[in-house]
Design a protein around this motif. Structure first.
Motif, PDB file in Angstrom:
ATOM      1  N   ARG A  15       0.816  -1.228   0.000  1.00 28.64           N
ATOM      2  CA  ARG A  15       0.000   0.000   0.000  1.00 28.64           C
ATOM      3  C   ARG A  15       0.846   1.272   0.000  1.00 28.64           C
ATOM      4  NH1 ARG A  15      -4.890   2.432   1.449  1.00 28.64           N
ATOM      5  NH2 ARG A  15      -4.542   4.392   2.568  1.00 28.64           N
ATOM      6  N   VAL A  19       1.174   4.091  -3.007  1.00 37.06           N
ATOM      7  CA  VAL A  19       0.763   5.496  -2.913  1.00 37.06           C
ATOM      8  C   VAL A  19       1.915   6.419  -3.312  1.00 37.06           C
ATOM      9  CG1 VAL A  19       0.007   7.337  -1.354  1.00 37.06           C
ATOM     10  CG2 VAL A  19      -1.042   5.053  -1.198  1.00 37.06           C
ATOM     11  N   ARG A  23       1.780   8.859  -6.498  1.00 38.38           N
ATOM     12  CA  ARG A  23       1.901  10.310  -6.299  1.00 38.38           C
ATOM     13  C   ARG A  23       2.585  10.971  -7.502  1.00 38.38           C
ATOM     14  NH1 ARG A  23       1.639  12.916  -1.498  1.00 38.38           N
ATOM     15  NH2 ARG A  23       1.948  10.962  -0.348  1.00 38.38           N
ATOM     16  N   ARG A  30      -1.708  16.532 -12.854  1.00 37.69           N
ATOM     17  CA  ARG A  30      -2.314  17.821 -12.503  1.00 37.69           C
ATOM     18  C   ARG A  30      -1.612  19.009 -13.146  1.00 37.69           C
ATOM     19  NH1 ARG A  30      -3.025  16.034  -6.124  1.00 37.69           N
ATOM     20  NH2 ARG A  30      -4.693  14.518  -6.507  1.00 37.69           N
ATOM     21  N   ASP A  39      -8.100  12.467  -8.836  1.00 37.54           N
ATOM     22  CA  ASP A  39      -8.206  12.152  -7.402  1.00 37.54           C
ATOM     23  C   ASP A  39      -7.941  10.667  -7.153  1.00 37.54           C
ATOM     24  OD1 ASP A  39      -9.006  14.735  -6.765  1.00 37.54           O
ATOM     25  OD2 ASP A  39     -11.143  14.260  -6.634  1.00 37.54           O
ATOM     26  N   LEU A  40      -7.000  10.361  -6.274  1.00 35.65           N
ATOM     27  CA  LEU A  40      -6.771   8.974  -5.868  1.00 35.65           C
ATOM     28  C   LEU A  40      -7.550   8.697  -4.589  1.00 35.65           C
ATOM     29  CD1 LEU A  40      -5.269   6.262  -6.337  1.00 35.65           C
ATOM     30  CD2 LEU A  40      -3.449   7.157  -4.843  1.00 35.65           C
ATOM     31  N   LEU A  41      -8.381   7.677  -4.637  1.00 38.18           N
ATOM     32  CA  LEU A  41      -9.273   7.307  -3.536  1.00 38.18           C
ATOM     33  C   LEU A  41      -8.959   5.876  -3.120  1.00 38.18           C
ATOM     34  CD1 LEU A  41     -12.590   8.287  -5.389  1.00 38.18           C
ATOM     35  CD2 LEU A  41     -11.078   9.828  -4.114  1.00 38.18           C
ATOM     36  N   CYS A  42      -9.462   5.500  -1.916  1.00 37.10           N
ATOM     37  CA  CYS A  42      -9.340   4.114  -1.479  1.00 37.10           C
ATOM     38  C   CYS A  42     -10.713   3.607  -1.067  1.00 37.10           C
ATOM     39  CB  CYS A  42      -8.380   4.044  -0.294  1.00 37.10           C
ATOM     40  SG  CYS A  42      -7.987   2.351   0.200  1.00 37.10           S
ATOM     41  N   PHE A  50      -7.844   0.569  -4.608  1.00 33.59           N
ATOM     42  CA  PHE A  50      -7.810   2.000  -4.914  1.00 33.59           C
ATOM     43  C   PHE A  50      -8.649   2.321  -6.141  1.00 33.59           C
ATOM     44  CE2 PHE A  50      -4.551   3.407  -1.982  1.00 33.59           C
ATOM     45  CZ  PHE A  50      -3.884   2.244  -1.665  1.00 33.59           C
ATOM     46  N   TYR A  51      -9.036   3.598  -6.215  1.00 34.72           N
ATOM     47  CA  TYR A  51      -9.757   4.087  -7.395  1.00 34.72           C
ATOM     48  C   TYR A  51      -9.167   5.441  -7.769  1.00 34.72           C
ATOM     49  CZ  TYR A  51     -13.214   0.515  -6.346  1.00 34.72           C
ATOM     50  OH  TYR A  51     -13.826  -0.695  -6.117  1.00 34.72           O
ATOM     51  N   TYR A  53     -10.291   8.832  -9.788  1.00 33.14           N
ATOM     52  CA  TYR A  53     -11.345   9.580 -10.494  1.00 33.14           C
ATOM     53  C   TYR A  53     -10.629  10.576 -11.392  1.00 33.14           C
ATOM     54  CZ  TYR A  53     -15.362  12.756 -11.084  1.00 33.14           C
ATOM     55  OH  TYR A  53     -16.359  13.542 -11.608  1.00 33.14           O
TER      56      TYR A  53
ATOM     57  N   GLN B  92     -12.340   6.506   0.835  1.00 36.20           N
ATOM     58  CA  GLN B  92     -11.408   7.272   1.656  1.00 36.20           C
ATOM     59  C   GLN B  92     -10.556   8.144   0.724  1.00 36.20           C
ATOM     60  OE1 GLN B  92     -11.170   7.180   4.907  1.00 36.20           O
ATOM     61  NE2 GLN B  92     -12.511   5.452   5.371  1.00 36.20           N
ATOM     62  N   PRO B  93     -10.245   9.368   1.119  1.00 35.78           N
ATOM     63  CA  PRO B  93      -9.353  10.200   0.295  1.00 35.78           C
ATOM     64  C   PRO B  93      -7.903   9.740   0.457  1.00 35.78           C
ATOM     65  CG  PRO B  93      -9.957  11.356   2.299  1.00 35.78           C
ATOM     66  CD  PRO B  93     -10.723  10.064   2.322  1.00 35.78           C
ATOM     67  N   VAL B  94      -7.139   9.710  -0.625  1.00 35.43           N
ATOM     68  CA  VAL B  94      -5.703   9.380  -0.538  1.00 35.43           C
ATOM     69  C   VAL B  94      -4.908  10.566  -1.077  1.00 35.43           C
ATOM     70  CG1 VAL B  94      -3.875   7.755  -1.164  1.00 35.43           C
ATOM     71  CG2 VAL B  94      -6.227   6.930  -0.794  1.00 35.43           C
ATOM     72  N   LEU B  95      -5.090  10.906  -2.350  1.00 32.96           N
ATOM     73  CA  LEU B  95      -4.448  12.081  -2.958  1.00 32.96           C
ATOM     74  C   LEU B  95      -5.539  12.828  -3.722  1.00 32.96           C
ATOM     75  CD1 LEU B  95      -1.247  10.312  -4.364  1.00 32.96           C
ATOM     76  CD2 LEU B  95      -1.360  11.742  -2.313  1.00 32.96           C
ATOM     77  N   VAL B  96      -6.226  13.712  -3.023  1.00 32.76           N
ATOM     78  CA  VAL B  96      -7.441  14.343  -3.561  1.00 32.76           C
ATOM     79  C   VAL B  96      -7.259  15.859  -3.658  1.00 32.76           C
ATOM     80  CG1 VAL B  96      -9.897  14.787  -3.070  1.00 32.76           C
ATOM     81  CG2 VAL B  96      -8.935  12.507  -2.711  1.00 32.76           C
TER      82      VAL B  96
END
Lengths: 104, 104
Positions: A15, A19, A23, A30, A39-42, A50-51, A53, B92-96
């Motif tokens: 994990r 991340v 990054r 961006r 946006d990186l989500l979990c 992870f997802y 968007y 959950q936010p990770v890199l948002v």
């Protein structure tokens, strides 16, 4: 406009490394003129699911993203960390906002 | 930070009326101090299957959203248009990223 939610399953124990590697992709995307959101989500329950968007201005912008050094570097790093192949779901924009203020 | 993807299935023939009603909610939410993102999307293949990608600062911000006049007005309008009950998925936010530039 092109919108996708990319699903990324990471091997247990990878994990933090994932991340950090992703990054590179987030920060690079961006800065791309054709990217609007990244946006990186979990997943709420699975810390290794992870997802991302992602909103791109058009297909050419997504192609430029995939050709970028930051994308290719990230993929190189994360490929050995994958629990399964990445998948994605595409959406049509209906009422969608623009770029984050901190980008300008 | 609280992130959710809300799934909204609309009855056939109600697409335009739904989008107009949901516009009230989108425009209102984007003025809320506790809201960070509010994107209405549509499924790639089903024109009556919508999703809303929502980011709130915290639980209190989501509660304030649900108590708002624009949310309640929108719900009042769209409830008769629903093909099934709305569902949501939490992340959950990770890199948002933050708020859209056009909001400031």
């Amino acid at each position: 406009m092109l919108i996708q939610l990319v699903q990324i399953e990471v091997l247990p124990g990878q994990r933090e490394a994932f991340v950090e590697a992703f990054r590179i992709n987030c920060e690079g995307a961006r800065t791309e003129p054709g990217n609007i959101r990244f946006d990186l989500l979990c997943d709420q329950d699975d810390p290794n699911l992870f997802y991302c968007y992602e909103i791109f201005a058009d297909e050419a912008a997504l192609d430029a993203h995939r050709a970028s050094a930051h994308y290719r570097r990230c993929i190189e790093l994360i490929n050995p960390m994958m629990r399964s192949s990445r998948s994605k779901r595409m959406f049509q924009p209906v009422l969608v906002e623009g770029r984050a203020a901190e980008r300008s």
